[in-house]
Design a protein around this motif. Structure first.
Motif, mmCIF file in Angstrom:
data_model
loop_
_atom_site.group_PDB
_atom_site.id
_atom_site.type_symbol
_atom_site.label_atom_id
_atom_site.label_comp_id
_atom_site.label_asym_id
_atom_site.label_seq_id
_atom_site.Cartn_x
_atom_site.Cartn_y
_atom_site.Cartn_z
ATOM 1 N N LYS A 142 0.826 -1.202 0.000
ATOM 2 C CA LYS A 142 0.000 0.000 0.000
ATOM 3 C C LYS A 142 0.862 1.253 0.000
ATOM 4 C CE LYS A 142 -3.908 -2.137 2.444
ATOM 5 N NZ LYS A 142 -4.783 -2.068 3.646
ATOM 6 N N VAL A 143 0.323 2.313 -0.635
ATOM 7 C CA VAL A 143 0.983 3.620 -0.598
ATOM 8 C C VAL A 143 0.735 4.228 0.781
ATOM 9 C CG1 VAL A 143 1.045 5.947 -1.567
ATOM 10 C CG2 VAL A 143 0.698 3.981 -3.076
ATOM 11 N N VAL A 144 1.803 4.661 1.447
ATOM 12 C CA VAL A 144 1.646 5.239 2.780
ATOM 13 C C VAL A 144 1.768 6.757 2.770
ATOM 14 C CG1 VAL A 144 2.400 3.167 3.971
ATOM 15 C CG2 VAL A 144 4.103 4.879 3.312
ATOM 16 N N SER A 145 2.367 7.320 1.706
ATOM 17 C CA SER A 145 2.515 8.769 1.658
ATOM 18 C C SER A 145 2.946 9.201 0.267
ATOM 19 C CB SER A 145 3.557 9.224 2.686
ATOM 20 O OG SER A 145 3.641 10.631 2.718
ATOM 21 N N VAL A 146 2.595 10.448 -0.082
ATOM 22 C CA VAL A 146 3.006 11.055 -1.346
ATOM 23 C C VAL A 146 3.529 12.454 -1.040
ATOM 24 C CG1 VAL A 146 2.285 11.794 -3.651
ATOM 25 C CG2 VAL A 146 1.225 9.778 -2.612
ATOM 26 N N ALA A 147 4.614 12.843 -1.692
ATOM 27 C CA ALA A 147 5.166 14.182 -1.493
ATOM 28 C C ALA A 147 5.725 14.714 -2.806
ATOM 29 C CB ALA A 147 6.262 14.164 -0.429
ATOM 30 N N SER A 148 5.819 16.034 -2.887
ATOM 31 C CA SER A 148 6.366 16.648 -4.100
ATOM 32 C C SER A 148 7.013 17.977 -3.747
ATOM 33 C CB SER A 148 5.256 16.870 -5.135
ATOM 34 O OG SER A 148 4.259 17.746 -4.632
ATOM 35 N N ASN A 149 7.921 18.416 -4.602
ATOM 36 C CA ASN A 149 8.561 19.717 -4.441
ATOM 37 C C ASN A 149 9.273 20.086 -5.742
ATOM 38 O OD1 ASN A 149 10.410 17.603 -2.654
ATOM 39 N ND2 ASN A 149 11.608 18.752 -4.136
#
Length: 633
Positions: free
Chosen positions: A222-229
């Motif tokens: 499962k995906v636990v987190s998404v981040a971007s910058n």
């Protein structure tokens, strides 16, 4: 040396006379918005001289400003050189702002077969009756717990040094982390007690502008987190060419460090959100264009921008993440997608993996548009690809009020065919500051269907409407009056802007047609057109067809796959079998050099009309334009 002080931040930098203000600002740590790469074409790097003298050609670049703005000291940072000590006001709108970053890829079920697993084992300590070496004892224990055959596993020296102390301190109750690597299985880590539930991986879209990271639990799938910058390399140049030139000037080490730092920032953000330790991340999979992945690895990309345009490496690569400064488990692995050529990189291979076109009998067309574009045509048996410069117009560059997908950008627009009044929506719902790529596609199609422009892009100045007028240089259409905007002046699109947009869309359409002719395929044989990337995700499919950005097929056959690069990276991270297909996909693709195709310029010329010189190629659009003309009359 001359001292330049940037306001309102009061950042100071000493530079040589003749240095551009853009270079000075970047050295001072300011992230200036230079869509055109500092070539004086986009007019976005606006600054105001408060005191001191610069060399700036007002006659050449005055078209970007009103007389009042010039009197206040307005100039372009990229075209102004330092002549003495200066105080420079940098407006907020000139700096790179929060952008609408596309993090979503295709929502699809993925067969869960990760390359990294943990095994908890309770071992019998050695004795005179059983004096087996520590490593052998450990590997046999992992095999008995369902792991790989012991003879196919090995331990690197870094882990081997830690084994004896960890085994004895934990009373022989340990968790071994095993990663699949070329040629076998590697013992990545050994931890005391049972930590088998703590194993994670990161899928990374390494874009030239933005970084997107998906953090996966490699136990639950499962995906636990998404981040971007943002990609911090922007400070060294907005586009790829500018960065390669920066690398040539002894800047490769800095570019490599900035790429790693950008990925680390996103991984740290994702880890903090999920509440996990970065040392429990054992694998990082990266999809990016060929130049970006070379820079990440610290490989000189200079030879890719000069004939015969040769990259150093095309195949998929696996290296220790720590060797290039990626912050995860010290022995974690880094997997880099393969490339086809200098212009068709791992991000496009990821797009292909995500949409599945390499597995299908039907013929598909994949289009990924940014400042550059990539097009792939084919099916499971064959594929042709090409790439070219779309020009920055479709991303808001070379358009007077064009901008990136930042807050305040008009992203959708319609025009009343009778009153010619527009109705628009902006990112974050605030007062408009400009118009981004998806809004520009809408606007071009709406102006055509409202008969404000003809098929060549000329504005009909015979129409008696206050929104249609002529400025000092070109006819223009007023999208938003100054009192409606957040910038205090009318937001318009000029005839010159429209010309730049048509030239950009013509390049993409001509590339599609060139591949189709190379393959002997007509538009009727194309089952699906896939749009990948942020630009394609937000544009209106019908409007893209109306202006002739892509060949005409049924609208329902046009699909957005979102961020295909991160979607493909996700698949490769959690499905080791899919990863094995990547080199095969890359080597299956034949790259067509458009500059060497004599037919490309003919197709380009035909595509510099809306939608095309030959309307029979666009029967739906032909009927629509005829009904619009009758309604207008």
């Amino acid at each position: 040396m001359r001292t330049v002080t940037f306001l309102p931040s009061y950042r100071k930098i000493d530079v040589e006379r003749g240095t551009t203000l853009l270079d000075a600002a970047q050295r001072a740590g300011l992230n200036v918005n230079v869509v055109c790469g500092g070539q004086g074409k986009c007019g976005k790097c606006v600054v105001y001289i408060q005191s001191g003298r610069v060399d700036f050609d007002k006659q050449k670049y005055g078209r970007f400003f009103t007389d009042a703005e010039l009197q206040k000291g307005a100039c372009l940072a990229c075209e102004s050189t330092v002549q003495g000590d200066l105080h420079i006001l940098v407006p907020e709108s000139t700096l790179i702002q929060e952008q609408k970053i596309l993090v979503e890829g295709l929502d699809q079920a993925i067969d869960f077969r990760p390359s990294v697993r943990k095994y908890y084992v309770e071992l019998q300590p050695p004795s005179l009756a059983d004096p087996s070496p520590d490593l052998s004892r450990l590997l046999w224990g992992i095999q008995k717990s369902g792991g790989p055959v012991a003879e196919k596993m090995y331990a690197p020296l870094e882990v081997l040094r830690e084994i004896p102390a960890i085994l004895r301190h934990s009373e022989w109750k340990v968790t071994g982390t095993i990663g699949l690597v070329p040629g076998g299985y590697r013992l990545l880590d050994l931890q005391e007690n049972d930590t088998s539930k703590r194993v994670f991986g990161a899928a990374v879209d390494l874009g030239s502008t933005t970084i997107v990271v998906y953090l996966w639990d490699l136990v639950t799938g499962k995906v636990v987190s998404v981040a971007s910058n943002y990609n911090k390399q922007i400070s060294c140049g907005e586009d790829i060419l500018a960065r390669v030139n920066f690398a040539r000037k002894n800047g490769l080490t800095k570019l490599q460090s900035l790429a790693a730092e950008s990925i680390n920032q996103a991984i740290t953000s994702a880890s903090n959100t999920a509440g996990i330790d970065r040392e429990d991340i054992y694998e990082v999979v990266v999809a990016g264009n060929t130049v970006m992945t070379h820079m990440l690895l610290g490989i000189d990309p200079a030879y890719m921008i000069a004939e015969p345009y040769v990259p150093v490496v095309r195949r998929a690569l696996s290296v220790a993440a720590g060797r290039i400064g990626i912050t995860c488990n010290p022995n974690g692995g880094l997997f880099i997608f393969p490339a086809v050529s200098d212009f068709i990189g791992g991000d496009i291979i990821a797009d292909i993996l995500a949409c599945g076109m390499s597995e299908k009998e039907e013929i598909s067309l994949l289009v990924d548009i940014g400042t550059n574009f990539e097009v792939v045509l084919g099916n499971k048996e064959w594929m042709f690809s090409c790439a070219g410069a779309a020009g920055p117009a479709l991303e808001g560059g070379e358009v007077l009020f064009g901008m990136r997908a930042n807050p305040g950008a008009i992203e959708e627009i319609t025009i009343d065919p009778v009153t010619l009044n527009p109705k628009y929506s902006t990112i974050n719902g605030i007062r408009p500051r400009g118009i981004c790529g998806s809004g520009l596609i809408d606007l071009l199609a709406e102006l055509l269907c409202s008969c404000v422009i003809d098929r060549t892009g000329r504005i009909n100045t015979e129409i008696n409407n206050p929104r249609i007028r002529k400025n000092a240089h070109f006819p223009e259409y007023v999208i938003a009056w100054a009192k409606e905007t957040d910038i205090g002046k009318d937001i318009v699109i000029t005839e010159n802007d429209i010309k730049n947009l048509i030239m950009s869309k013509a390049s993409v359409h001509a590339a599609c047609i060139t591949l189709m002719k190379e393959a002997g395929v007509t538009r009727h044989e194309i089952t699906t057109i896939y749009f990948a990337g942020a630009f394609g995700n937000y544009l209106d499919k019908k409007n893209a067809t109306i202006i002739g950005l892509i060949p005409e097929i049924e609208i329902e056959q046009i699909k957005n796959i979102g961020n295909g690069a991160v979607a493909g990276a996700n698949i490769a991270l959690i499905n080791r079998r899919a990863r094995k297909k990547l080199d095969d996909i890359a080597y299956k693709i034949a790259y067509i050099e458009l500059n060497a195709e004599s037919s490309f310029m003919d197709e380009y010329t035909g595509s510099t009309f809306l939608p095309h010189t030959d309307l029979s190629l666009f029967p739906m659009v032909q009927k629509l334009l005829e009904s619009c003309r009758i309604r207008r009359e």
